[in-house]
Design a protein around this motif. Structure first.
Motif, PDB file in Angstrom:
ATOM      1  N   UNK A   1       0.805  -1.228   0.000  1.00  0.00           N
ATOM      2  CA  UNK A   1       0.000   0.000   0.000  1.00  0.00           C
ATOM      3  C   UNK A   1       0.838   1.278   0.000  1.00  0.00           C
ATOM      4  N   UNK A   2       2.118   1.168   0.386  1.00  0.00           N
ATOM      5  CA  UNK A   2       2.963   2.360   0.394  1.00  0.00           C
ATOM      6  C   UNK A   2       3.153   2.937  -1.000  1.00  0.00           C
ATOM      7  N   UNK A   3       3.113   2.088  -2.027  1.00  0.00           N
ATOM      8  CA  UNK A   3       3.202   2.623  -3.389  1.00  0.00           C
ATOM      9  C   UNK A   3       2.077   3.625  -3.628  1.00  0.00           C
ATOM     10  N   UNK A   4       0.859   3.285  -3.192  1.00  0.00           N
ATOM     11  CA  UNK A   4      -0.270   4.186  -3.386  1.00  0.00           C
ATOM     12  C   UNK A   4      -0.109   5.454  -2.544  1.00  0.00           C
ATOM     13  N   UNK A   5       0.474   5.337  -1.362  1.00  0.00           N
ATOM     14  CA  UNK A   5       0.757   6.510  -0.535  1.00  0.00           C
ATOM     15  C   UNK A   5       1.739   7.425  -1.274  1.00  0.00           C
ATOM     16  N   UNK A   6       2.800   6.835  -1.848  1.00  0.00           N
ATOM     17  CA  UNK A   6       3.790   7.642  -2.566  1.00  0.00           C
ATOM     18  C   UNK A   6       3.191   8.259  -3.822  1.00  0.00           C
ATOM     19  N   UNK A   7       2.329   7.514  -4.521  1.00  0.00           N
ATOM     20  CA  UNK A   7       1.655   8.088  -5.688  1.00  0.00           C
ATOM     21  C   UNK A   7       0.846   9.317  -5.272  1.00  0.00           C
ATOM     22  N   UNK A   8       0.121   9.202  -4.169  1.00  0.00           N
ATOM     23  CA  UNK A   8      -0.717  10.297  -3.702  1.00  0.00           C
ATOM     24  C   UNK A   8       0.132  11.513  -3.333  1.00  0.00           C
ATOM     25  N   UNK A   9       1.194  11.294  -2.584  1.00  0.00           N
ATOM     26  CA  UNK A   9       2.079  12.395  -2.194  1.00  0.00           C
ATOM     27  C   UNK A   9       2.717  13.022  -3.435  1.00  0.00           C
TER      28      UNK A   9
END
Length: 149
Positions: A24-32
């Motif tokens: 899920x961190x990939x999606x967090x980084x995409x969002x940031x």
């Protein structure tokens, strides 16, 4: 199309019990990275909401995981506008550890007006479309608060 890059440091809390980045961190980084991309265009999501009543909700997102990432890796997220439609903006993201691509994906965001009667998708103004379609690359490396993301 416009693009931006943003660096992150993989923290211990970003990993699972195997020591590999939890997906899920990939999606967090995409969002940031997406929010930073809009800031680099002088379209801060907070300013858009306060000044124009526009929000940029996520409509769709996808990620392909290609290689594992580990604690203390430094990664770069490259964000590029793929397409600007009448009411949506698609951003592509690629994650690299040095020169090795470890994953990629996209996010589709709506151009949505927030008013007293609720929210509704509205057309992206021509000046905003021109800004997003401009051939310009920016780098967010002067200050690195994202290292703590």
């Amino acid at each position: 199309m416009r693009s931006n890059e943003l660096d992150f440091l993989i923290n211990w809390g970003d990993t699972d019990m195997a020591g590999i980045v939890y997906y899920p961190n990939y999606f967090k980084w995409f969002d940031i990275a997406g929010h930073q991309f809009f800031r680099s265009c002088n379209l801060s999501p907070l300013s858009l909401e306060k000044e124009r009543g526009i929000i940029l909700p996520m409509i769709d997102a996808r990620c392909t995981f290609e290689k594992p990432l580990f604690y203390d890796d430094i990664i770069t997220v490259y964000t590029t506008v793929k397409e600007v439609n009448n009411k949506t903006i698609e951003l592509n993201h690629e994650i690299f550890r040095q020169k090795e691509r470890t994953g990629s994906g996209y996010e589709l965001r709506g151009w949505v007006e927030k008013g007293e009667g609720g929210i509704k998708a509205v057309s992206i103004p021509k000046d905003i479309r021109a800004l997003l379609e401009e051939d310009l690359h920016t780098t967010a490396q002067e200050v690195k608060p994202q290292y703590n993301a």
